[in-house]
Motif scaffolding. Structure first.
Motif, short mmCIF file in Angstrom:
data_model
loop_
_atom_site.label_atom_id
_atom_site.label_comp_id
_atom_site.label_asym_id
_atom_site.label_seq_id
_atom_site.Cartn_x
_atom_site.Cartn_y
_atom_site.Cartn_z
N VAL A 26 0.84 -1.21 0.00
CA VAL A 26 0.00 0.00 0.00
C VAL A 26 0.86 1.25 0.00
CG1 VAL A 26 -1.66 1.33 1.37
CG2 VAL A 26 -1.97 -1.13 1.08
N SER A 27 1.97 1.23 0.81
CA SER A 27 2.86 2.37 0.86
C SER A 27 3.50 2.63 -0.49
CB SER A 27 3.93 2.17 1.93
OG SER A 27 3.32 2.01 3.20
N LEU A 28 3.91 1.50 -1.14
CA LEU A 28 4.52 1.63 -2.47
C LEU A 28 3.53 2.20 -3.47
CD1 LEU A 28 6.96 1.16 -4.28
CD2 LEU A 28 6.18 -1.20 -4.61
N VAL A 32 3.89 5.62 -5.62
CA VAL A 32 3.79 5.64 -7.09
C VAL A 32 2.73 6.64 -7.52
CG1 VAL A 32 3.14 4.29 -9.10
CG2 VAL A 32 4.68 3.32 -7.38
N LEU A 33 1.58 6.64 -6.85
CA LEU A 33 0.53 7.58 -7.22
C LEU A 33 0.96 9.04 -6.99
CD1 LEU A 33 -2.65 5.72 -5.85
CD2 LEU A 33 -1.88 5.95 -8.24
N ALA A 34 1.67 9.24 -5.85
CA ALA A 34 2.14 10.61 -5.58
C ALA A 34 3.14 11.07 -6.62
CB ALA A 34 2.74 10.69 -4.19
N ALA A 35 4.06 10.16 -6.98
CA ALA A 35 5.05 10.50 -8.01
C ALA A 35 4.37 10.80 -9.34
CB ALA A 35 6.06 9.37 -8.14
N GLY A 36 3.35 9.98 -9.65
CA GLY A 36 2.63 10.24 -10.91
C GLY A 36 1.91 11.57 -10.90
N GLY A 37 1.34 11.95 -9.74
CA GLY A 37 0.67 13.26 -9.66
C GLY A 37 1.63 14.41 -9.80
N VAL A 38 2.82 14.27 -9.17
CA VAL A 38 3.82 15.33 -9.29
C VAL A 38 4.28 15.48 -10.73
CG1 VAL A 38 6.15 16.01 -8.63
CG2 VAL A 38 4.57 15.13 -6.90
#
Length: 212
Positions: A26-28, A32-38
């Protein structure tokens, strides 16, 4: 008293490992989602700063503000037409009008000679009666009537009616005198012994003080 079951301890350890694995996954996924949003945010900002690149990649032609035709600037054909019209107007001679005073100047001026009365000749007054002072009183009457009396005197002959004698060319003057003073009964050409330039009024008994 019995000892602890080793199988229960192993099962507990397997549960802990599975739980940690799920937390890690879940943390990973969150990372990944945060990196994609950035990355998406950075990409969007970069795209907004490069409008020309987006326009070129979209396949539509880019419209430059300087290429927009100005409605106040005439085209080449319109400018040529306006120039030709201006040349034609400049080469056209101005219209001339006939002077309006022609009709008024064509009429002849009224003659002042016809309206000017002829100068009255002078009058000599002679008394043909034996009544003293008649010639002097007649002098006053004719002077008031606008005539010029040159002299007064006595006539050596007797006449029956008051007469005006006129020299050559003075018939009209004699007629005017007789028309103004109706007491004059006769007109005749000047005989010898009277003026050849003035009218000669010879008074008879029919003359009145007013000459009427």
């Amino acid at each position: 008293m019995t000892g602890a079951d080793p199988r229960a301890g192993g099962s507990h350890r397997r549960v802990d490992r599975g739980r940690r694995l799920r937390v890690l996954l879940v943390s990973l996924l969150v990372v990944v989602l945060a990196a994609g949003g950035v990355e998406a945010a950075l990409h969007w900002r970069g795209e907004s700063k490069r409008p020309s690149a987006n326009a070129a990649s979209s396949g539509y032609p880019r419209v430059s503000p300087s290429a927009t035709p100005s409605s106040s600037t005439p085209s080449g054909s319109t400018s040529s037409a306006l120039s030709s019209l201006a040349d034609a107007l400049a080469s056209t001679p101005p219209a001339t009008t006939a002077p309006a005073a022609t009709a008024s100047t064509a009429s002849p001026a009224p003659s002042t000679t016809a309206s000017t009365p002829a100068a009255k000749p002078q009058v000599d007054i002679l008394n043909g009666t034996h009544v003293s002072g008649m010639a002097a009183r007649a002098d006053t009457t004719l002077t008031r009537g606008g005539w010029i009396v040159a002299l007064t005197g006595n006539y050596p002959h007797s006449i029956s009616a008051t007469t005006v004698f006129y020299p050559d060319g003075q018939l009209a003057a004699a007629q005017a005198l007789a028309a103004q003073f109706t007491a004059i009964g006769k007109m005749a050409p000047a005989p010898d012994g009277v003026s050849t330039t003035d009218l000669t009024l010879v008074l008879a008994q029919d003359w009145t003080s007013s000459g009427k």
